[in-house]
Design a protein around this motif. Sequence first.
Motif, PDB file in Angstrom:
ATOM      1  N   VAL A   1       0.843  -1.202   0.000  1.00 26.30           N
ATOM      2  CA  VAL A   1       0.000   0.000   0.000  1.00 26.30           C
ATOM      3  C   VAL A   1       0.875   1.247   0.000  1.00 26.30           C
ATOM      4  N   VAL A   2       1.895   1.272   0.837  1.00 30.31           N
ATOM      5  CA  VAL A   2       2.775   2.445   0.895  1.00 30.31           C
ATOM      6  C   VAL A   2       3.525   2.619  -0.422  1.00 30.31           C
ATOM      7  N   ALA A   3       3.974   1.531  -1.005  1.00 36.72           N
ATOM      8  CA  ALA A   3       4.687   1.607  -2.289  1.00 36.72           C
ATOM      9  C   ALA A   3       3.786   2.120  -3.398  1.00 36.72           C
ATOM     10  N   ASP A   4       2.489   1.844  -3.317  1.00 38.54           N
ATOM     11  CA  ASP A   4       1.545   2.251  -4.356  1.00 38.54           C
ATOM     12  C   ASP A   4       1.018   3.674  -4.175  1.00 38.54           C
ATOM     13  N   LEU A   5       1.360   4.336  -3.068  1.00 39.83           N
ATOM     14  CA  LEU A   5       0.914   5.711  -2.877  1.00 39.83           C
ATOM     15  C   LEU A   5       1.604   6.597  -3.904  1.00 39.83           C
ATOM     16  N   PRO A   6       0.894   7.597  -4.403  1.00 36.40           N
ATOM     17  CA  PRO A   6       1.532   8.510  -5.359  1.00 36.40           C
ATOM     18  C   PRO A   6       2.757   9.160  -4.730  1.00 36.40           C
ATOM     19  N   GLY A   7       3.789   9.392  -5.519  1.00 39.36           N
ATOM     20  CA  GLY A   7       5.051   9.948  -5.023  1.00 39.36           C
ATOM     21  C   GLY A   7       4.895  11.217  -4.217  1.00 39.36           C
ATOM     22  N   GLU A   8       4.024  12.122  -4.643  1.00 40.22           N
ATOM     23  CA  GLU A   8       3.868  13.378  -3.923  1.00 40.22           C
ATOM     24  C   GLU A   8       3.236  13.183  -2.552  1.00 40.22           C
ATOM     25  N   SER A   9       2.539  12.074  -2.341  1.00 39.94           N
ATOM     26  CA  SER A   9       1.879  11.860  -1.055  1.00 39.94           C
ATOM     27  C   SER A   9       2.847  11.362   0.008  1.00 39.94           C
ATOM     28  N   HIS A  10       4.060  11.021  -0.409  1.00 38.07           N
ATOM     29  CA  HIS A  10       5.032  10.499   0.541  1.00 38.07           C
ATOM     30  C   HIS A  10       5.685  11.588   1.394  1.00 38.07           C
ATOM     31  N   LYS A  11       5.249  12.820   1.259  1.00 39.02           N
ATOM     32  CA  LYS A  11       5.837  13.881   2.061  1.00 39.02           C
ATOM     33  C   LYS A  11       5.527  13.698   3.543  1.00 39.02           C
ATOM     34  N   ARG A  12       4.324  13.267   3.874  1.00 37.57           N
ATOM     35  CA  ARG A  12       3.930  13.082   5.272  1.00 37.57           C
ATOM     36  C   ARG A  12       2.942  11.925   5.352  1.00 37.57           C
ATOM     37  N   LEU A  13       3.257  10.965   6.219  1.00 41.18           N
ATOM     38  CA  LEU A  13       2.423   9.781   6.377  1.00 41.18           C
ATOM     39  C   LEU A  13       2.110   9.605   7.858  1.00 41.18           C
ATOM     40  N   THR A  14       0.822   9.459   8.179  1.00 38.49           N
ATOM     41  CA  THR A  14       0.390   9.154   9.532  1.00 38.49           C
ATOM     42  C   THR A  14      -0.174   7.740   9.518  1.00 38.49           C
ATOM     43  N   VAL A  15       0.301   6.892  10.418  1.00 40.13           N
ATOM     44  CA  VAL A  15      -0.161   5.508  10.492  1.00 40.13           C
ATOM     45  C   VAL A  15      -0.862   5.323  11.832  1.00 40.13           C
ATOM     46  N   ASP A  16      -2.167   5.071  11.772  1.00 37.11           N
ATOM     47  CA  ASP A  16      -2.998   4.878  12.957  1.00 37.11           C
ATOM     48  C   ASP A  16      -3.052   3.385  13.284  1.00 37.11           C
ATOM     49  N   LEU A  17      -2.478   3.022  14.421  1.00 39.43           N
ATOM     50  CA  LEU A  17      -2.421   1.626  14.849  1.00 39.43           C
ATOM     51  C   LEU A  17      -3.442   1.304  15.937  1.00 39.43           C
ATOM     52  N   SER A  18      -4.372   2.205  16.203  1.00 39.74           N
ATOM     53  CA  SER A  18      -5.288   2.018  17.331  1.00 39.74           C
ATOM     54  C   SER A  18      -6.171   0.780  17.213  1.00 39.74           C
ATOM     55  N   ALA A  19      -6.403   0.287  15.995  1.00 36.34           N
ATOM     56  CA  ALA A  19      -7.246  -0.898  15.810  1.00 36.34           C
ATOM     57  C   ALA A  19      -6.423  -2.146  15.469  1.00 36.34           C
ATOM     58  N   VAL A  20      -5.109  -2.081  15.683  1.00 34.95           N
ATOM     59  CA  VAL A  20      -4.252  -3.243  15.443  1.00 34.95           C
ATOM     60  C   VAL A  20      -4.268  -4.115  16.688  1.00 34.95           C
ATOM     61  N   SER A  21      -4.690  -5.358  16.509  1.00 35.43           N
ATOM     62  CA  SER A  21      -4.811  -6.272  17.648  1.00 35.43           C
ATOM     63  C   SER A  21      -3.543  -7.070  17.901  1.00 35.43           C
ATOM     64  N   LEU A  22      -2.677  -7.162  16.884  1.00 38.87           N
ATOM     65  CA  LEU A  22      -1.443  -7.918  17.017  1.00 38.87           C
ATOM     66  C   LEU A  22      -0.400  -7.319  16.092  1.00 38.87           C
ATOM     67  N   CYS A  23       0.829  -7.188  16.585  1.00 43.13           N
ATOM     68  CA  CYS A  23       1.939  -6.730  15.758  1.00 43.13           C
ATOM     69  C   CYS A  23       3.166  -7.533  16.169  1.00 43.13           C
ATOM     70  N   ASP A  24       3.763  -8.241  15.196  1.00 46.91           N
ATOM     71  CA  ASP A  24       4.961  -9.020  15.498  1.00 46.91           C
ATOM     72  C   ASP A  24       6.174  -8.362  14.835  1.00 46.91           C
ATOM     73  N   SER A  25       7.287  -9.054  14.816  1.00 50.61           N
ATOM     74  CA  SER A  25       8.512  -8.482  14.254  1.00 50.61           C
ATOM     75  C   SER A  25       8.365  -8.171  12.768  1.00 50.61           C
ATOM     76  N   SER A  26       7.593  -8.954  12.049  1.00 49.91           N
ATOM     77  CA  SER A  26       7.354  -8.665  10.629  1.00 49.91           C
ATOM     78  C   SER A  26       6.551  -7.379  10.475  1.00 49.91           C
ATOM     79  N   GLY A  27       5.628  -7.139  11.380  1.00 50.69           N
ATOM     80  CA  GLY A  27       4.871  -5.895  11.382  1.00 50.69           C
ATOM     81  C   GLY A  27       5.765  -4.702  11.651  1.00 50.69           C
ATOM     82  N   LEU A  28       6.689  -4.850  12.612  1.00 46.20           N
ATOM     83  CA  LEU A  28       7.643  -3.776  12.887  1.00 46.20           C
ATOM     84  C   LEU A  28       8.513  -3.509  11.666  1.00 46.20           C
TER      85      LEU A  28
END
Length: 115
Positions: A37-64
């Motif tokens: 998803v991040v790779a497919d974002l238009p180039g100009e949108s990569h100036k600022r990215l906010t990632v909301d993890l509030s609904a993530v129930s599990l994150c492992d080393s691959s997620g990090l």
Amino acid sequence: MSQQLLTIEVTRVDAGHIRLRLSGELDYDTAPELVSVVADLPGESHKRLTVDLSAVSLCDSSGLSALLMAHRAAGSMVLIGVSPQVQQMLDRTGLTELLAVQTGAADGDNVRAIG
């Protein structure tokens, strides 16, 4: 698989600012989705990215690892809604020194660690 383990909602906040809201599990099976998803974002949108993890129930080393790749692809990235478990993983792996984590309720409040 019949059940989707990770949902990524992409919202353009304004020019050059994209918010990703992740829901579900960010792990070995789903981390490539975030990277894609991040790779497919238009180039100009990569100036600022906010990632909301509030609904993530599990994150492992691959997620990090996927979060680290997203950080590298973005010009600027802030994590919000970080659970205590994910925060502990960030602290233990030293990623808190690299990734910006917002601890307040509003955008821009209490941002720590800029990489």
